[in-house]
Design a protein around this motif. Sequence first.
Motif, PDB file in Angstrom:
ATOM      1  N   CYS A  65      -8.171 -28.786 -12.900  1.00  0.00           N
ATOM      2  CA  CYS A  65      -9.873 -29.257 -13.835  1.00  0.00           C
ATOM      3  C   CYS A  65      -9.623 -28.386 -14.754  1.00  0.00           C
ATOM      4  O   CYS A  65      -8.230 -28.054 -15.190  1.00  0.00           O
ATOM      5  CB  CYS A  65     -10.968 -28.850 -12.941  1.00  0.00           C
ATOM      6  N   ASP A  66     -10.313 -28.418 -15.682  1.00  0.00           N
ATOM      7  CA  ASP A  66     -10.777 -27.667 -16.961  1.00  0.00           C
ATOM      8  C   ASP A  66     -12.017 -26.908 -16.694  1.00  0.00           C
ATOM      9  O   ASP A  66     -12.342 -27.609 -16.117  1.00  0.00           O
ATOM     10  CB  ASP A  66     -10.468 -28.447 -18.515  1.00  0.00           C
ATOM     11  N   LEU A  67     -11.900 -26.047 -17.887  1.00  0.00           N
ATOM     12  CA  LEU A  67     -13.531 -25.427 -18.298  1.00  0.00           C
ATOM     13  C   LEU A  67     -15.055 -26.623 -18.220  1.00  0.00           C
ATOM     14  O   LEU A  67     -16.047 -26.166 -18.124  1.00  0.00           O
ATOM     15  CB  LEU A  67     -13.547 -24.976 -19.419  1.00  0.00           C
ATOM     16  N   GLU A  68     -14.599 -27.588 -18.476  1.00  0.00           N
ATOM     17  CA  GLU A  68     -15.364 -29.059 -18.630  1.00  0.00           C
ATOM     18  C   GLU A  68     -15.824 -29.175 -17.548  1.00  0.00           C
ATOM     19  O   GLU A  68     -16.420 -30.011 -16.208  1.00  0.00           O
ATOM     20  CB  GLU A  68     -15.203 -29.718 -19.434  1.00  0.00           C
ATOM     21  N   THR A  69     -15.089 -29.473 -16.344  1.00  0.00           N
ATOM     22  CA  THR A  69     -14.888 -29.274 -14.967  1.00  0.00           C
ATOM     23  C   THR A  69     -15.287 -28.592 -13.532  1.00  0.00           C
ATOM     24  O   THR A  69     -14.485 -29.518 -12.806  1.00  0.00           O
ATOM     25  CB  THR A  69     -14.117 -31.232 -15.455  1.00  0.00           C
ATOM     26  N   ILE A 112     -19.673 -19.196 -17.313  1.00  0.00           N
ATOM     27  CA  ILE A 112     -20.550 -19.986 -17.407  1.00  0.00           C
ATOM     28  C   ILE A 112     -21.137 -20.018 -15.596  1.00  0.00           C
ATOM     29  O   ILE A 112     -22.248 -20.471 -15.338  1.00  0.00           O
ATOM     30  CB  ILE A 112     -19.591 -21.443 -17.016  1.00  0.00           C
ATOM     31  N   CYS A 113     -20.450 -19.258 -14.687  1.00  0.00           N
ATOM     32  CA  CYS A 113     -21.772 -19.154 -13.774  1.00  0.00           C
ATOM     33  C   CYS A 113     -22.204 -18.377 -13.214  1.00  0.00           C
ATOM     34  O   CYS A 113     -23.072 -18.088 -12.319  1.00  0.00           O
ATOM     35  CB  CYS A 113     -20.314 -19.324 -12.447  1.00  0.00           C
ATOM     36  N   GLU A 151     -13.777 -16.479 -19.067  1.00  0.00           N
ATOM     37  CA  GLU A 151     -15.323 -17.786 -19.740  1.00  0.00           C
ATOM     38  C   GLU A 151     -15.115 -18.433 -18.312  1.00  0.00           C
ATOM     39  O   GLU A 151     -16.628 -19.292 -18.027  1.00  0.00           O
ATOM     40  CB  GLU A 151     -13.950 -18.927 -20.133  1.00  0.00           C
ATOM     41  N   ARG A 164      -5.103 -26.768 -19.261  1.00  0.00           N
ATOM     42  CA  ARG A 164      -6.078 -26.862 -17.265  1.00  0.00           C
ATOM     43  C   ARG A 164      -5.844 -25.927 -16.659  1.00  0.00           C
ATOM     44  O   ARG A 164      -5.038 -24.676 -17.050  1.00  0.00           O
ATOM     45  CB  ARG A 164      -5.138 -28.046 -16.682  1.00  0.00           C
TER      46      ARG A 164
END
Length: 218
Positions: free
Chosen positions: A138-142, A165-166, A161, A121
């Motif tokens: 959070c984590d990378l999925e949230t 994502i962004c 990472e 996390r």
Amino acid sequence: MRPDPLILAFDTSAAHCAAALLCGNQLLGEVIEPMDKGQAERLVPLLGELLATAGAEWRDLAAIGVGIGPGNFTGIRISVAAARGLALALEIPAIGVSALEALAAGTPGPVVTSLDARQGRLYVQVFSDGDGTGPLLCDLETLPSMPAGAATSCIGHRADEIAAICGGTVAAPRKSLPAAIARIALGRRLGAQPRPAPLYLRPADAAPSRDAAPRILP
């Protein structure tokens, strides 16, 4: 009497004992000593050594900056307790600064900062005009909503990472952790500030014992 305010900042929220001394915009000295334990015994002597190296005394300080986390529970409590005690004794303000905010210090534009929260996390905060977020777990999925595009700087743990994502760009912190805390504290010292308090974003790892409590005999 120094013409510029003297700010002492320190942090023990991770496996280190870190401190910086700032006079106006001039960094007089800083030290980061890696250590897994022993911060409670080392912190005050380290601060005294830093002051002595700069030819300063405790009474010369105008304010204290302290790291409030997120991070190691015990380490955060050590620094916050020390900052409160020193501020009370010296009758100067103590200003709490989060490590996520310190990571972003001096970096223009939208910034996403992140720290390792263990167990896969992250502690994350987005700094952006109008649509930033508070610090969160959070984590990378949230991940929270983030500004998209290369103008967004991603700093900290797993920044590559997060940038993927962004669509952002990986960047390094502009300042060391204690120096950033000192500079942020300098900018806030004249405003009304709450007493520093630990920033805990997750429950303690220690769980209550499952063993029955011992019977107390009359």
